[in-house]
Design a protein around this motif. Structure first.
Motif, PDB file in Angstrom:
ATOM      1  N   SER A  16      -9.692  62.196 -32.633  1.00 37.24           N
ATOM      2  CA  SER A  16      -8.556  61.280 -32.715  1.00 37.24           C
ATOM      3  C   SER A  16      -8.113  61.186 -34.174  1.00 37.24           C
ATOM      4  O   SER A  16      -8.852  61.548 -35.099  1.00 37.24           O
ATOM      5  CB  SER A  16      -8.967  59.899 -32.215  1.00 37.24           C
ATOM      6  N   SER A  17      -6.928  60.656 -34.373  1.00 35.61           N
ATOM      7  CA  SER A  17      -6.423  60.444 -35.728  1.00 35.61           C
ATOM      8  C   SER A  17      -7.335  59.480 -36.486  1.00 35.61           C
ATOM      9  O   SER A  17      -7.594  59.667 -37.672  1.00 35.61           O
ATOM     10  CB  SER A  17      -5.000  59.890 -35.665  1.00 35.61           C
ATOM     11  N   ASP A  18      -7.833  58.459 -35.790  1.00 36.55           N
ATOM     12  CA  ASP A  18      -8.731  57.492 -36.440  1.00 36.55           C
ATOM     13  C   ASP A  18     -10.004  58.167 -36.937  1.00 36.55           C
ATOM     14  O   ASP A  18     -10.487  57.859 -38.030  1.00 36.55           O
ATOM     15  CB  ASP A  18      -9.100  56.356 -35.486  1.00 36.55           C
ATOM     16  N   TYR A  21      -8.956  60.425 -40.038  1.00 36.32           N
ATOM     17  CA  TYR A  21      -8.445  59.801 -41.256  1.00 36.32           C
ATOM     18  C   TYR A  21      -8.950  58.388 -41.500  1.00 36.32           C
ATOM     19  O   TYR A  21      -9.038  57.967 -42.653  1.00 36.32           O
ATOM     20  CB  TYR A  21      -6.911  59.810 -41.247  1.00 36.32           C
ATOM     21  N   GLY A  22      -9.253  57.639 -40.474  1.00 32.28           N
ATOM     22  CA  GLY A  22      -9.737  56.282 -40.680  1.00 32.28           C
ATOM     23  C   GLY A  22      -8.719  55.426 -41.410  1.00 32.28           C
ATOM     24  O   GLY A  22      -7.696  55.900 -41.878  1.00 32.28           O
ATOM     25  N   LYS A  23      -9.022  54.160 -41.541  1.00 28.76           N
ATOM     26  CA  LYS A  23      -8.043  53.245 -42.153  1.00 28.76           C
ATOM     27  C   LYS A  23      -8.041  53.295 -43.674  1.00 28.76           C
ATOM     28  O   LYS A  23      -7.101  52.838 -44.311  1.00 28.76           O
ATOM     29  CB  LYS A  23      -8.281  51.819 -41.654  1.00 28.76           C
ATOM     30  N   HIS A  25      -8.439  56.172 -45.601  1.00 32.18           N
ATOM     31  CA  HIS A  25      -8.301  57.560 -46.058  1.00 32.18           C
ATOM     32  C   HIS A  25      -7.308  57.658 -47.218  1.00 32.18           C
ATOM     33  O   HIS A  25      -6.169  57.210 -47.108  1.00 32.18           O
ATOM     34  CB  HIS A  25      -7.826  58.435 -44.892  1.00 32.18           C
TER      35      HIS A  25
END
Length: 170
Positions: A16-18, A21-23, A25
């Motif tokens: 997933s994008s999360d 990249y996480g919050k 990134h």
């Protein structure tokens, strides 16, 4: 040339994008010079995104081989550059473009085409085939080189037959 390539698959990694990249990134791979290409000028930040996601995927998965279609020529050059510059132990394999039965290159981006755009899109491949015919014919007549402008004119003349095409970006 139409060709479907099938590889055995034991696992599929579809993060997933999360996860990618996480919050928090803040780190990106910034390839130099690719933003100055015609494609880079019409798609600002695109090659930074490609370089970052491919680098992250290669670091996470650590593949032996990675396969890319040659239809995205500048991306292929970029990915080879990343692998070499960052000393990644990955064999990058550039494969023939896989096409639909009407010649349109298979791409996830095709999903964004309207039905009418999809029906008209094969004219791009037709224009490339016309240029290839000119190129091949000139070499068959013993010419040592073919001017890029001559091929560009052939491509543009075929594209002009389709009213939906307003301009060629790159």
């Amino acid at each position: 040339r139409n060709r479907t390539i099938s590889f055995p698959k034991d696992h599929i990694f579809a993060p997933s994008s999360d996860l990618m990249y996480g919050k928090n990134h803040v780190t990106f791979v910034e390839p130099m010079g690719f933003g100055e290409t015609n494609e880079g000028k019409s798609r600002p930040g695109f090659f930074r995104g490609v370089a970052t996601v491919v680098t992250k995927l290669f670091n996470i998965v650590q593949p032996t081989n990675a396969y890319f279609g040659q239809k995205d020529a500048v991306q292929c050059v970029l990915i080879r550059r990343i692998v070499e510059d960052l000393d990644m132990d990955v064999n990058v394999k550039i494969m023939d473009t896989v096409r639909e039965s009407d010649g349109l290159a298979m791409s996830s981006r095709n999903a964004y085409l309207t039905q009418e755009e999809r029906e008209k899109a094969p004219v791009v491949y037709q224009s490339l085939c016309a240029a290839r015919e000119v190129y091949d014919a000139r070499f068959a007549r013993g010419m040592d080189e073919v001017e890029a402008d001559d091929l560009r004119e052939v491509v543009e003349s075929v594209l002009e037959t389709e009213p939906m095409i307003k301009n060629v970006q790159y």
